[in-house]
Motif scaffolding. Structure first.
Motif, PDB file in Angstrom:
ATOM      1  N   ARG A  35       0.846  -1.199   0.000  1.00  0.00           N
ATOM      2  CA  ARG A  35       0.000   0.000   0.000  1.00  0.00           C
ATOM      3  C   ARG A  35       0.880   1.248   0.000  1.00  0.00           C
ATOM      4  O   ARG A  35       1.912   1.268   0.659  1.00  0.00           O
ATOM      5  CB  ARG A  35      -0.877   0.020   1.256  1.00  0.00           C
ATOM      6  CG  ARG A  35      -2.014  -0.976   1.236  1.00  0.00           C
ATOM      7  CD  ARG A  35      -2.581  -1.152   2.631  1.00  0.00           C
ATOM      8  NE  ARG A  35      -1.645  -1.857   3.491  1.00  0.00           N
ATOM      9  CZ  ARG A  35      -1.108  -1.373   4.590  1.00  0.00           C
ATOM     10  NH1 ARG A  35      -1.429  -0.172   4.992  1.00  0.00           N
ATOM     11  NH2 ARG A  35      -0.258  -2.073   5.306  1.00  0.00           N
ATOM     12  N   PRO A  36       0.488   2.289  -0.743  1.00  0.00           N
ATOM     13  CA  PRO A  36       1.316   3.501  -0.783  1.00  0.00           C
ATOM     14  C   PRO A  36       1.011   4.378   0.426  1.00  0.00           C
ATOM     15  O   PRO A  36       0.397   5.425   0.297  1.00  0.00           O
ATOM     16  CB  PRO A  36       0.857   4.167  -2.078  1.00  0.00           C
ATOM     17  CG  PRO A  36      -0.567   3.748  -2.207  1.00  0.00           C
ATOM     18  CD  PRO A  36      -0.720   2.416  -1.560  1.00  0.00           C
ATOM     19  N   ASP A  37       1.416   3.953   1.634  1.00  0.00           N
ATOM     20  CA  ASP A  37       1.066   4.724   2.827  1.00  0.00           C
ATOM     21  C   ASP A  37       1.945   5.958   2.949  1.00  0.00           C
ATOM     22  O   ASP A  37       3.154   5.889   2.802  1.00  0.00           O
ATOM     23  CB  ASP A  37       1.216   3.848   4.062  1.00  0.00           C
ATOM     24  CG  ASP A  37       0.128   2.797   4.130  1.00  0.00           C
ATOM     25  OD1 ASP A  37      -1.035   3.159   3.899  1.00  0.00           O
ATOM     26  OD2 ASP A  37       0.448   1.634   4.388  1.00  0.00           O
ATOM     27  N   LEU A  38       1.299   7.061   3.247  1.00  0.00           N
ATOM     28  CA  LEU A  38       2.011   8.331   3.395  1.00  0.00           C
ATOM     29  C   LEU A  38       1.517   8.988   4.684  1.00  0.00           C
ATOM     30  O   LEU A  38       0.638   8.472   5.363  1.00  0.00           O
ATOM     31  CB  LEU A  38       1.726   9.218   2.186  1.00  0.00           C
ATOM     32  CG  LEU A  38       2.314   8.640   0.882  1.00  0.00           C
ATOM     33  CD1 LEU A  38       1.530   9.101  -0.312  1.00  0.00           C
ATOM     34  CD2 LEU A  38       3.781   9.011   0.750  1.00  0.00           C
ATOM     35  N   TYR A  39       2.108  10.147   5.008  1.00  0.00           N
ATOM     36  CA  TYR A  39       1.693  10.847   6.224  1.00  0.00           C
ATOM     37  C   TYR A  39       0.339  11.487   5.994  1.00  0.00           C
ATOM     38  O   TYR A  39       0.218  12.470   5.268  1.00  0.00           O
ATOM     39  CB  TYR A  39       2.733  11.885   6.633  1.00  0.00           C
ATOM     40  CG  TYR A  39       4.061  11.237   6.941  1.00  0.00           C
ATOM     41  CD1 TYR A  39       4.233  10.518   8.127  1.00  0.00           C
ATOM     42  CD2 TYR A  39       5.106  11.299   6.060  1.00  0.00           C
ATOM     43  CE1 TYR A  39       5.426   9.888   8.412  1.00  0.00           C
ATOM     44  CE2 TYR A  39       6.319  10.674   6.339  1.00  0.00           C
ATOM     45  CZ  TYR A  39       6.461   9.967   7.513  1.00  0.00           C
ATOM     46  OH  TYR A  39       7.640   9.342   7.788  1.00  0.00           O
ATOM     47  N   LYS A  40      -0.662  10.921   6.651  1.00  0.00           N
ATOM     48  CA  LYS A  40      -2.040  11.361   6.408  1.00  0.00           C
ATOM     49  C   LYS A  40      -2.279  12.782   6.898  1.00  0.00           C
ATOM     50  O   LYS A  40      -3.147  13.473   6.391  1.00  0.00           O
ATOM     51  CB  LYS A  40      -3.015  10.421   7.122  1.00  0.00           C
ATOM     52  CG  LYS A  40      -3.003   9.013   6.577  1.00  0.00           C
ATOM     53  CD  LYS A  40      -4.144   8.208   7.179  1.00  0.00           C
ATOM     54  CE  LYS A  40      -4.087   6.756   6.762  1.00  0.00           C
ATOM     55  NZ  LYS A  40      -3.025   5.999   7.459  1.00  0.00           N
ATOM     56  N   TYR A  41      -1.506  13.180   7.911  1.00  0.00           N
ATOM     57  CA  TYR A  41      -1.741  14.510   8.489  1.00  0.00           C
ATOM     58  C   TYR A  41      -0.988  15.596   7.735  1.00  0.00           C
ATOM     59  O   TYR A  41      -1.030  16.758   8.126  1.00  0.00           O
ATOM     60  CB  TYR A  41      -1.380  14.516   9.980  1.00  0.00           C
ATOM     61  CG  TYR A  41       0.016  14.025  10.266  1.00  0.00           C
ATOM     62  CD1 TYR A  41       0.245  12.669  10.497  1.00  0.00           C
ATOM     63  CD2 TYR A  41       1.089  14.897  10.309  1.00  0.00           C
ATOM     64  CE1 TYR A  41       1.519  12.208  10.739  1.00  0.00           C
ATOM     65  CE2 TYR A  41       2.361  14.439  10.559  1.00  0.00           C
ATOM     66  CZ  TYR A  41       2.574  13.093  10.771  1.00  0.00           C
ATOM     67  OH  TYR A  41       3.845  12.631  11.018  1.00  0.00           O
ATOM     68  N   LEU A  42      -0.254  15.187   6.684  1.00  0.00           N
ATOM     69  CA  LEU A  42       0.440  16.185   5.860  1.00  0.00           C
ATOM     70  C   LEU A  42      -0.248  16.280   4.500  1.00  0.00           C
ATOM     71  O   LEU A  42      -0.950  15.361   4.086  1.00  0.00           O
ATOM     72  CB  LEU A  42       1.896  15.781   5.662  1.00  0.00           C
ATOM     73  CG  LEU A  42       2.764  15.658   6.917  1.00  0.00           C
ATOM     74  CD1 LEU A  42       4.176  15.245   6.540  1.00  0.00           C
ATOM     75  CD2 LEU A  42       2.796  16.957   7.701  1.00  0.00           C
TER      76      LEU A  42
ATOM     77  N   GLU B 183       3.482  18.457   0.968  1.00  0.00           N
ATOM     78  CA  GLU B 183       4.401  18.276   2.093  1.00  0.00           C
ATOM     79  C   GLU B 183       5.024  16.883   2.080  1.00  0.00           C
ATOM     80  O   GLU B 183       6.217  16.713   2.335  1.00  0.00           O
ATOM     81  CB  GLU B 183       3.671  18.514   3.419  1.00  0.00           C
ATOM     82  CG  GLU B 183       3.431  19.976   3.710  1.00  0.00           C
ATOM     83  CD  GLU B 183       2.438  20.221   4.843  1.00  0.00           C
ATOM     84  OE1 GLU B 183       2.442  21.313   5.389  1.00  0.00           O
ATOM     85  OE2 GLU B 183       1.658  19.298   5.172  1.00  0.00           O
TER      86      GLU B 183
ATOM     87  N   LEU C  61       8.935  16.269   1.609  1.00  0.00           N
ATOM     88  CA  LEU C  61       9.620  15.573   2.699  1.00  0.00           C
ATOM     89  C   LEU C  61      10.451  14.390   2.176  1.00  0.00           C
ATOM     90  O   LEU C  61      11.629  14.243   2.506  1.00  0.00           O
ATOM     91  CB  LEU C  61       8.534  15.118   3.671  1.00  0.00           C
ATOM     92  CG  LEU C  61       8.847  14.518   5.011  1.00  0.00           C
ATOM     93  CD1 LEU C  61       7.686  14.802   5.935  1.00  0.00           C
ATOM     94  CD2 LEU C  61       9.068  13.042   4.923  1.00  0.00           C
ATOM     95  N   PHE C  62       9.839  13.588   1.291  1.00  0.00           N
ATOM     96  CA  PHE C  62      10.569  12.419   0.813  1.00  0.00           C
ATOM     97  C   PHE C  62      11.647  12.804  -0.207  1.00  0.00           C
ATOM     98  O   PHE C  62      12.656  12.117  -0.319  1.00  0.00           O
ATOM     99  CB  PHE C  62       9.604  11.379   0.244  1.00  0.00           C
ATOM    100  CG  PHE C  62       8.903  10.625   1.327  1.00  0.00           C
ATOM    101  CD1 PHE C  62       9.610   9.725   2.117  1.00  0.00           C
ATOM    102  CD2 PHE C  62       7.559  10.810   1.592  1.00  0.00           C
ATOM    103  CE1 PHE C  62       8.989   9.029   3.132  1.00  0.00           C
ATOM    104  CE2 PHE C  62       6.925  10.118   2.612  1.00  0.00           C
ATOM    105  CZ  PHE C  62       7.639   9.226   3.383  1.00  0.00           C
TER     106      PHE C  62
ATOM    107  N   THR D  43       4.453   4.116   6.890  1.00  0.00           N
ATOM    108  CA  THR D  43       5.436   5.018   6.278  1.00  0.00           C
ATOM    109  C   THR D  43       6.864   4.596   6.584  1.00  0.00           C
ATOM    110  O   THR D  43       7.796   5.072   5.937  1.00  0.00           O
ATOM    111  CB  THR D  43       5.226   6.452   6.801  1.00  0.00           C
ATOM    112  OG1 THR D  43       5.011   6.384   8.200  1.00  0.00           O
ATOM    113  CG2 THR D  43       4.030   7.088   6.140  1.00  0.00           C
TER     114      THR D  43
ATOM    115  N   ARG E 218       8.394   1.781   6.008  1.00  0.00           N
ATOM    116  CA  ARG E 218       9.074   1.089   4.907  1.00  0.00           C
ATOM    117  C   ARG E 218       9.465   2.062   3.796  1.00  0.00           C
ATOM    118  O   ARG E 218      10.515   1.922   3.183  1.00  0.00           O
ATOM    119  CB  ARG E 218       8.214  -0.056   4.365  1.00  0.00           C
ATOM    120  CG  ARG E 218       6.850   0.340   3.894  1.00  0.00           C
ATOM    121  CD  ARG E 218       6.109  -0.843   3.310  1.00  0.00           C
ATOM    122  NE  ARG E 218       4.865  -0.379   2.708  1.00  0.00           N
ATOM    123  CZ  ARG E 218       3.706  -0.324   3.355  1.00  0.00           C
ATOM    124  NH1 ARG E 218       3.629  -0.768   4.579  1.00  0.00           N
ATOM    125  NH2 ARG E 218       2.623   0.141   2.756  1.00  0.00           N
TER     126      ARG E 218
END
Lengths: 311, 234, 279
Positions: A85-92, A96, A100-101, C99, C101
């Protein structure tokens, strides 16, 4: 040309559970390398080892000719990845997250460059929205943008179509083709669905229970001796008798709807057609059913022994 | 008053001390002399340094101001700070002990302290509601200065005061007061105070006390009879 | 490492939960100040009972310095929770969000990432303490004024001169910073092994509460254990309010805490470098 990925005798043992078992393969520049296997076959573990998220129990991994263990940082600078899953910072916000990355990859990106990246994945108008408001498809696209922001030579996509709608799947397919053809990137893409891979991959590897089942170019696999031919005729019963009397008697399988299925070399199809026509039977259609789907299913179901196709 | 007191004094002397009436007369006169000396001061403000020595109180020596006004208003103040005084700390001031109160003086003989030959006066309060049960004064007959007092109170135990005189001897005001009193023990549960182990070690190193606390005030300057605001003692 | 530290700080201070701590401390401090402002004299009469039986206490016992001391004593037990809330989330929270990983496929060594994350947690901890110092000391002094500080200990009453108090608070806050960084390091270590942040937060608090109970109880068996529990040393800031300060136990406690920080951090690095990221 030097291979982008070289994996030699890779083994991963999770406390007695063998997730990857003596796996070796190579990925060459500009390949779209399909990595196929059912869920739990060891694809993700292998990809995680390529990204140094998981330490191999034994074996060697080289990327761009460098050993992953000793040159991790140099290697990862040239790799972009979306793992599961492409999980990212949900609160950003999307912007952002991307910024960040990009900085994590050692860039100091200008706003314009980041916006271009978002444009590329069609998220420019949502740059300022928090990721928590995004749909699965948008997250996937942002994940791709994050993977590409530092212009990597190798892109690794682990099950990129999971959870996407048909349009999303089509978009993803087009993106993979663009990455390879227009941008000249090497792409490794994993899936448990052959249909997705066969449309984009130039080479593929099928694994099951951590073991390599087969590897080769897609055209090789299509032109294998082990494909199946579906024939539709006006008189199936007579045809069956004719074939039973021929050299293909053992290769005849039962078909449905009056169709016959014969396991044979694709190059033998004209010979078979002649045989049927000469017997006075009306031939309606001959369809080589060697779309790897059948093959893949039979392989992973363990019906056939391991075949290894190489160039 | 003097005449009235004589038979009573005699009785007291005979029954308690078996001393002669002549000495009793001297005791009474001496008390009056002492009182008269103290009466010169209507009010004072003094500056001094107070040192407290109580095993369980850790307080630095500090500058204090001491206020007195007739008859018995007395206050020790640490400017902008905290002072801890034994209850009934009034007795630190001799003026407040004696002024405005009726006592029956009983002579207790003489003692030699250093160069001073001191007359011993036992004082019995006349008023029933006085907090003092018995007070003993050690007085130098020549200058009517009190060098030591031992006071037993109803509520706060026994106090002992030693006084040293200097510049302000003519006013009957000491340069140094040394005050000794009984203390009860002090302890709070550790769970309440959340004690730090390190400081426990530090305080354990202190020698155990003799059950008495000491306070001394060394006066540096008196301002006498210049008046004090009334609300000071509220 | 600096850019990663900036990124980590950016992430911490973009999260709403970070501000819960600042609000919580603000609320607790203001409540205590309000209580003392309204009912302070009754509290003082009650608190000083053991002393007023035989002594007259004159002067302004209830002042800003005392209120600050009471706030510190009350709050430094609760602050670890607020620190665990952020430090315990550092790795476990990223693992939970998925996040971690992605973060670890970036060309940054795990050790630098861990150091950046720990530094960010420490900076957060210090900011929390500065906020607390500002409210507890400065605001209390503004409301209640300064004065001599009287502290009741189990076997001693200490009265510190007004002029002799402020430096002790600076030293105490410095010590508290070390103590709270130890909590952050513990929480951080536990965070390595968890896939969501509740685990490390609850574990950190459980360890601290358990150890604090053991530290506080005056039972011979536990007394033998006390020197080995880091919680015993966490209240070492109180050592600065002895007169004179007994430096050797206070500095000893501080070095034991610093040792714990290094121990927790080194264990974190070793464990994290060997960890297979499966989240």
């Amino acid at each position: 040309m030097e291979p982008v990925i070289t994996v030699k005798h890779l083994v991963k043992n999770f406390n007695g559970l063998l997730a990857v078992d003596d796996l070796s393969f190579q990925v060459h520049p500009s390949d779209v390398y399909g990595f196929l296997g059912q869920n739990g076959a060891g694809k993700s573990t292998c990809i995680r080892m390529l990204l140094s998220l998981v330490t191999p129990s034994s074996g060697e991994i080289e990327l761009f000719g460098l050993n992953l263990k000793t040159h991790r940082k140099e290697i990862l600078q040239q790799v972009g990845a979306v793992v599961e899953r492409p999980d990212l910072y949900k609160y950003l916000t999307a912007f952002e997250n991307l910024s960040l990355f990009a900085r994590m990859s050692g860039l100091s990106p200008k706003k314009q460059l980041l916006m271009e990246q978002l444009e590329l994945v069609g998220l420019a108008d949502r740059a300022g929205s928090k990721v928590r408001t995004f749909s699965q498809g948008m997250k996937q696209r942002l994940g791709i943008a994050v993977a590409l922001v530092h212009n990597p030579r190798l892109v690794i996509l682990d099950e990129p179509t999971n959870g996407l709608d048909p349009q999303g799947i089509a978009d993803m397919r087009n993106l993979v083709l663009r990455l390879s053809r227009e941008m000249g990137k090497t792409v490794l893409v994993s899936s448990h669905l052959l249909g997705e891979i066969e449309q984009v991959a130039t080479r593929m590897l099928i694994i099951d229970k951590g073991k390599k089942m087969m590897e080769g170019t897609v055209s090789d696999l299509f032109h294998s001796t082990n494909c199946r031919v579906h024939i539709k005729v006006q008189d199936p019963e007579k045809t069956r008798q004719v074939i039973s009397a021929s050299k293909w008697s053992d290769a005849l399988e039962s078909g449905t709807d009056g169709a016959l299925v014969i396991r044979m070399d694709q190059f033998e199809v004209p010979e078979l057609s002649r045989l049927i026509i000469n017997a006075g039977i009306g031939l309606l259609s001959v369809r080589p059913a060697n779309s790897l789907e059948d093959y893949f299913l039979s392989l992973t179901a363990g019906k056939q022994h391991v075949a290894n196709f190489t160039n | 008053m003097k005449n009235l007191s004589i038979p009573l004094f005699c009785l007291c002397c005979l029954s308690f001390f078996c001393l002669s009436p002549a000495q009793a007369q001297d005791a009474n006169a001496l008390l009056a002399k002492v009182k008269a000396k103290l009466q010169q001061v209507d009010n004072y403000m003094a500056e001094g340094e107070m040192a407290t020595d109580v095993t369980f109180i850790n307080i630095a020596d500090s500058k204090v101001k001491v206020y007195f006004r007739q008859p018995d208003q007395f206050k020790i103040v640490k400017e902008d700070g905290i002072s801890i005084l034994p209850k009934g700390g009034m007795s630190v001031g001799l003026n407040s002990l004696l002024s405005g109160k009726e006592f029956i003086a009983v002579p207790g003989g003489y003692v030699q302290e250093g160069n001073n030959r001191l007359a011993v006066l036992k004082l019995l309060p006349v008023a029933e509601n006085n907090g003092v049960v018995l007070s003993t004064l050690y007085v130098n007959e020549k200058d009517a200065l009190v060098y030591r007092t031992i006071t037993t109170t109803k509520d706060n135990g026994t106090y002992e005061t030693s006084l040293q005189y200097g510049k302000y001897a003519s006013w009957g005001l000491p340069d140094k007061v040394f005050f000794v009193f009984n203390i009860s023990s002090y302890k709070l549960p550790k769970g309440v105070t959340m004690e730090y182990e390190g400081s426990k070690k530090a305080s354990a190193a202190k020698p155990a006390g003799d059950g008495k606390g000491r306070v001394s005030i060394t006066y540096s300057r008196y301002t006498i009879n210049k008046g004090l605001p009334a609300d000071l003692f509220k | 490492m600096l850019p990663i530290l900036q990124i980590e700080l950016f992430k911490i201070f973009k999260r709403p939960r970070t501000y819960i701590s600042f609000v919580a401390i603000g609320a607790i401090v203001v409540l205590i100040q309000l209580a003392f402002y309204a009912e302070g004299n009754n509290y003082m009469a009650f608190g000083l009972q053991s002393l007023t039986q035989s002594f007259d206490i004159q002067g302004k016992v209830l002042n800003g310095y005392l209120v600050c001391y009471i706030i510190l004593q009350t709050l430094l037990i609760h602050v670890p929770l607020l620190i665990a809330l952020v430090a315990g989330d550092q790795i476990a929270g990223e693992a939970n969000m998925g996040t971690l990983r992605l973060l670890l496929t970036k060309p940054v060594s795990r050790t630098s990432l861990l150091m950046a994350k720990f530094s960010a947690s420490t900076i957060y901890t210090l900011m929390l303490l500065v906020w607390m110092a500002f409210l507890a000391l400065l605001v209390s002094v503004l409301i209640f004024g300064t004065g001599d500080l009287m502290i009741l200990k189990s076997e001693e009453v200490v009265v510190l001169n007004k002029a002799d108090v402020l430096w002790r608070y600076f030293a105490a806050f410095g010590f508290a910073a070390i103590a709270m960084t130890t909590v952050a390091a513990l929480s951080f270590l536990l965070s390595i092994f968890a896939e969501n942040s509740i685990g490390p937060i609850v574990s950190t608090m459980s360890i601290i509460i358990l150890f604090t109970i053991l530290s506080t109880m005056d039972i011979p068996f536990f007394n033998a254990l006390k020197p080995y529990l880091f919680t015993t040393h966490m209240i070492g800031w109180k050592g600065f309010f002895d007169a004179p300060v007994s430096w050797s136990p206070v500095l000893g406690s501080a070095s034991i805490l610093v040792f714990h920080i290094f121990l927790f951090l080194a264990t974190s690095v070793i464990a994290f470098k060997r960890k297979d990221i499966l989240s």
